[in-house]
Design a protein around this motif. Sequence first.
Motif, PDB file in Angstrom:
ATOM      1  N   ALA A  17      22.911  52.008  36.734  1.00 34.51           N
ATOM      2  CA  ALA A  17      22.357  51.256  35.593  1.00 34.51           C
ATOM      3  C   ALA A  17      23.320  51.265  34.416  1.00 34.51           C
ATOM      4  O   ALA A  17      23.499  50.251  33.733  1.00 34.51           O
ATOM      5  CB  ALA A  17      21.004  51.835  35.189  1.00 34.51           C
ATOM      6  N   HIS A  18      23.968  52.396  34.170  1.00 30.63           N
ATOM      7  CA  HIS A  18      24.922  52.487  33.069  1.00 30.63           C
ATOM      8  C   HIS A  18      26.053  51.482  33.239  1.00 30.63           C
ATOM      9  O   HIS A  18      26.407  50.739  32.318  1.00 30.63           O
ATOM     10  CB  HIS A  18      25.487  53.906  32.963  1.00 30.63           C
ATOM     11  CG  HIS A  18      26.642  54.018  32.017  1.00 30.63           C
ATOM     12  ND1 HIS A  18      26.474  53.976  30.652  1.00 30.63           N
ATOM     13  CD2 HIS A  18      27.966  54.135  32.243  1.00 30.63           C
ATOM     14  CE1 HIS A  18      27.665  54.070  30.078  1.00 30.63           C
ATOM     15  NE2 HIS A  18      28.589  54.172  31.027  1.00 30.63           N
ATOM     16  N   GLY A  22      23.299  48.922  31.390  1.00 26.42           N
ATOM     17  CA  GLY A  22      22.072  49.555  30.898  1.00 26.42           C
ATOM     18  C   GLY A  22      20.835  48.964  31.551  1.00 26.42           C
ATOM     19  O   GLY A  22      20.831  47.828  32.016  1.00 26.42           O
ATOM     20  N   TRP A  23      19.790  49.776  31.588  1.00 26.99           N
ATOM     21  CA  TRP A  23      18.521  49.349  32.182  1.00 26.99           C
ATOM     22  C   TRP A  23      17.714  48.663  31.090  1.00 26.99           C
ATOM     23  O   TRP A  23      17.033  49.296  30.300  1.00 26.99           O
ATOM     24  CB  TRP A  23      17.769  50.554  32.753  1.00 26.99           C
ATOM     25  CG  TRP A  23      16.514  50.163  33.447  1.00 26.99           C
ATOM     26  CD1 TRP A  23      15.243  50.294  32.980  1.00 26.99           C
ATOM     27  CD2 TRP A  23      16.391  49.561  34.737  1.00 26.99           C
ATOM     28  NE1 TRP A  23      14.347  49.811  33.894  1.00 26.99           N
ATOM     29  CE2 TRP A  23      15.022  49.351  34.996  1.00 26.99           C
ATOM     30  CE3 TRP A  23      17.307  49.166  35.696  1.00 26.99           C
ATOM     31  CZ2 TRP A  23      14.553  48.774  36.163  1.00 26.99           C
ATOM     32  CZ3 TRP A  23      16.835  48.594  36.867  1.00 26.99           C
ATOM     33  CH2 TRP A  23      15.479  48.409  37.092  1.00 26.99           C
ATOM     34  N   ASP A  24      17.816  47.351  31.024  1.00 21.32           N
ATOM     35  CA  ASP A  24      17.079  46.595  30.024  1.00 21.32           C
ATOM     36  C   ASP A  24      16.214  45.552  30.724  1.00 21.32           C
ATOM     37  O   ASP A  24      16.174  45.466  31.953  1.00 21.32           O
ATOM     38  CB  ASP A  24      18.033  45.948  29.012  1.00 21.32           C
ATOM     39  CG  ASP A  24      19.022  44.984  29.655  1.00 21.32           C
ATOM     40  OD1 ASP A  24      19.037  44.855  30.889  1.00 21.32           O
ATOM     41  OD2 ASP A  24      19.793  44.365  28.908  1.00 21.32           O
ATOM     42  N   LEU A  30      16.083  40.499  36.685  1.00 22.59           N
ATOM     43  CA  LEU A  30      16.929  40.045  37.787  1.00 22.59           C
ATOM     44  C   LEU A  30      16.603  40.794  39.074  1.00 22.59           C
ATOM     45  O   LEU A  30      16.444  40.185  40.137  1.00 22.59           O
ATOM     46  CB  LEU A  30      18.411  40.212  37.446  1.00 22.59           C
ATOM     47  CG  LEU A  30      19.397  39.851  38.568  1.00 22.59           C
ATOM     48  CD1 LEU A  30      19.245  38.395  38.995  1.00 22.59           C
ATOM     49  CD2 LEU A  30      20.820  40.154  38.136  1.00 22.59           C
ATOM     50  N   LEU A  31      16.471  42.103  39.002  1.00 16.27           N
ATOM     51  CA  LEU A  31      16.172  42.891  40.210  1.00 16.27           C
ATOM     52  C   LEU A  31      14.801  42.552  40.783  1.00 16.27           C
ATOM     53  O   LEU A  31      14.640  42.467  42.013  1.00 16.27           O
ATOM     54  CB  LEU A  31      16.288  44.385  39.903  1.00 16.27           C
ATOM     55  CG  LEU A  31      17.714  44.874  39.628  1.00 16.27           C
ATOM     56  CD1 LEU A  31      17.699  46.337  39.197  1.00 16.27           C
ATOM     57  CD2 LEU A  31      18.609  44.679  40.832  1.00 16.27           C
ATOM     58  N   ASN A  95      24.995  39.121  29.911  1.00 16.86           N
ATOM     59  CA  ASN A  95      23.725  38.411  29.768  1.00 16.86           C
ATOM     60  C   ASN A  95      23.792  37.007  30.358  1.00 16.86           C
ATOM     61  O   ASN A  95      22.836  36.555  30.996  1.00 16.86           O
ATOM     62  CB  ASN A  95      23.309  38.361  28.297  1.00 16.86           C
ATOM     63  CG  ASN A  95      22.862  39.714  27.790  1.00 16.86           C
ATOM     64  OD1 ASN A  95      22.452  40.576  28.564  1.00 16.86           O
ATOM     65  ND2 ASN A  95      22.967  39.913  26.493  1.00 16.86           N
ATOM     66  N   GLY A  96      24.920  36.335  30.166  1.00 15.03           N
ATOM     67  CA  GLY A  96      25.081  35.011  30.765  1.00 15.03           C
ATOM     68  C   GLY A  96      25.044  35.060  32.281  1.00 15.03           C
ATOM     69  O   GLY A  96      24.416  34.220  32.930  1.00 15.03           O
TER      70      GLY A  96
END
Length: 140
Positions: A17-18, A22-24, A30-31, A95-96
């Motif tokens: 995740a890092h 990051g886990w946001d 998405l997952l 993010n894109g």
Amino acid sequence: MKNSILTISGVVGTFIAHYLGGWDTALQTLLIFMAVDYFTGLMMAGVFHQSNKSKNGALESKAGFKGLCRKGMALLIVLVGAQLDVMMNIDVVRNGVIIAFTVNETISIIENAGVMGVPIPDVLTNAIEVLQNKKQGGVQ
């Protein structure tokens, strides 16, 4: 033994995740969409026998593995985007990339639902056609 497995899983999950930025909410979405798309693909092949990923439309382990590999590659591209953001000290590329892959997963989920006979509103069908036409005309 159980605690060791949970600890190792937690450490590995945190590490992944890092490096994915990051886990946001974006990564979580998405997952989730990837999992839903994979599940609906399994239903299309296993229940409806209408998969376009196998010759006879039924479940095929090789096709399922290829699907998982594609999703893994998408996550590697998210990792590349996240590291580009870190390198350039911005918060745009990752993010894109996540948005693009989430839109792609959404289209696939809706297509799978349509093949299964779920009525799809015309506005969604039209939007998918527009997006697919743009995809065919641009870089794939």
